[in-house]
Scaffold this motif. Structure first.
Motif, short mmCIF file in Angstrom:
data_model
loop_
_atom_site.label_atom_id
_atom_site.label_comp_id
_atom_site.label_asym_id
_atom_site.label_seq_id
_atom_site.Cartn_x
_atom_site.Cartn_y
_atom_site.Cartn_z
N GLU A 285 0.82 -1.20 0.00
CA GLU A 285 0.00 0.00 0.00
C GLU A 285 0.86 1.25 0.00
OE1 GLU A 285 -4.06 -1.52 2.16
OE2 GLU A 285 -2.56 -0.57 3.45
N ILE A 286 0.35 2.28 -0.68
CA ILE A 286 0.98 3.59 -0.70
C ILE A 286 -0.08 4.61 -0.31
CG2 ILE A 286 0.55 3.98 -3.16
CD1 ILE A 286 3.38 5.36 -3.20
N ILE A 287 0.34 5.64 0.41
CA ILE A 287 -0.58 6.68 0.84
C ILE A 287 -0.23 7.98 0.14
CG2 ILE A 287 -1.37 8.08 2.79
CD1 ILE A 287 -0.89 5.61 4.55
N LEU A 288 -1.24 8.61 -0.43
CA LEU A 288 -1.11 9.97 -0.93
C LEU A 288 -1.72 10.83 0.16
CD1 LEU A 288 -2.25 9.45 -4.64
CD2 LEU A 288 0.02 9.12 -3.61
N ALA B 36 5.00 3.13 1.48
CA ALA B 36 5.50 4.51 1.41
C ALA B 36 4.35 5.49 1.61
CB ALA B 36 6.16 4.77 0.05
N ILE B 37 4.73 6.70 1.99
CA ILE B 37 3.77 7.80 2.09
C ILE B 37 4.29 8.95 1.23
CG2 ILE B 37 2.68 9.52 3.58
CD1 ILE B 37 2.85 7.52 5.88
N VAL B 38 3.41 9.49 0.40
CA VAL B 38 3.74 10.64 -0.42
C VAL B 38 3.08 11.87 0.23
CG1 VAL B 38 3.63 11.68 -2.71
CG2 VAL B 38 3.75 9.17 -2.47
N THR C 243 6.23 6.92 8.76
CA THR C 243 6.84 6.06 7.75
C THR C 243 8.36 6.17 7.78
OG1 THR C 243 6.81 5.45 5.40
CG2 THR C 243 6.81 7.80 5.90
N ASN C 244 8.99 5.14 7.24
CA ASN C 244 10.44 5.17 7.02
C ASN C 244 10.74 5.48 5.55
OD1 ASN C 244 11.21 4.54 9.66
ND2 ASN C 244 10.80 2.37 9.29
N ARG C 245 9.68 5.52 4.73
CA ARG C 245 9.85 5.78 3.30
C ARG C 245 8.94 6.95 2.91
NH1 ARG C 245 9.37 0.79 1.53
NH2 ARG C 245 11.57 0.35 1.55
N LEU C 246 9.43 8.15 3.15
CA LEU C 246 8.68 9.36 2.86
C LEU C 246 9.12 9.95 1.53
CD1 LEU C 246 6.72 11.63 3.78
CD2 LEU C 246 8.70 12.71 4.88
N LEU C 247 8.15 10.25 0.69
CA LEU C 247 8.40 10.90 -0.58
C LEU C 247 7.70 12.25 -0.53
CD1 LEU C 247 7.40 7.73 -2.45
CD2 LEU C 247 9.68 8.69 -2.60
N ARG C 248 8.34 13.29 -1.03
CA ARG C 248 7.77 14.64 -1.02
C ARG C 248 7.23 14.96 -2.41
NH1 ARG C 248 7.13 16.52 4.02
NH2 ARG C 248 6.34 18.26 2.80
N GLU D 100 -2.49 3.78 12.01
CA GLU D 100 -1.80 2.49 12.22
C GLU D 100 -1.54 1.81 10.88
OE1 GLU D 100 -0.35 1.39 15.02
OE2 GLU D 100 -0.95 3.37 15.73
N ARG D 101 -2.50 1.87 9.99
CA ARG D 101 -2.31 1.30 8.66
C ARG D 101 -1.22 2.04 7.91
NH1 ARG D 101 -7.51 -0.08 4.93
NH2 ARG D 101 -6.40 -0.67 3.03
N ALA D 102 -1.15 3.35 8.10
CA ALA D 102 -0.12 4.16 7.45
C ALA D 102 1.28 3.71 7.86
CB ALA D 102 -0.31 5.63 7.78
N LYS D 103 1.44 3.35 9.12
CA LYS D 103 2.75 2.91 9.61
C LYS D 103 3.22 1.63 8.91
CE LYS D 103 2.13 4.97 14.16
NZ LYS D 103 1.86 4.72 15.58
#
Length: 141
Positions: free
Chosen positions: A25-28, A119-121, A39-44, A112-115
């Motif tokens: 899963e990826i979060i926008l 990745a999170i954008v 997150t440990n994988r943050l995209l800007r 919790e799901r985000a963790k």
């Protein structure tokens, strides 16, 4: 530059989309989401809103057809009187690619799901409750 790749998608984001596997899963995330602490994988993707990013991602990203709800939105906290017209915008964008099968997740379970997301954008989206989770599917060609 490459042909056919939406220019809003950074090389880093394209790499992450390629790395993701079925069920990841990826979060926008909107501008208010605590992305860096979840997150440990943050995209800007500063300066961009979620709708245009969602459109670009879905042009390349298969959603999970095996999941009842491959898309999740953060549900409005009870008692919060917030306009969620952005959800209608999302449904229109998603509908171009697949029938919108969306679930609504309460705030803290969403966090919790985000963790656990791949990745999170982080975007500059100003609309409230504009966070969206996309579950990756497979390409069957």
């Amino acid at each position: 530059m490459l042909k056919g790749i939406p220019s809003i998608l950074s090389p880093e984001l394209l790499k992450v989309l390629m790395e993701m596997g079925h069920g990841d899963e990826i979060i926008l995330a909107d501008g208010n989401f605590p992305a860096a602490s979840h997150t440990n994988r943050l995209l800007r993707s500063d300066g961009h809103g979620v709708p245009e990013l969602l459109e670009a991602v879905l042009s390349l990203f298969p959603l999970d057809t095996y999941s009842e709800h491959p898309i999740a939105l953060m549900a409005v906290v009870p008692g919060d009187t917030v306009e969620t017209s952005i959800w209608t915008t999302y449904e229109g964008i998603i509908g171009k690619y697949t029938p919108p099968r969306i679930e609504y997740v309460d705030r803290f379970p969403f966090y919790e799901r985000a963790k656990k997301a791949y990745a999170i954008v982080a975007t500059s989206e100003k609309a409230l409750y504009a966070n969206i989770i996309l579950k990756k599917g497979v390409i069957s060609e």
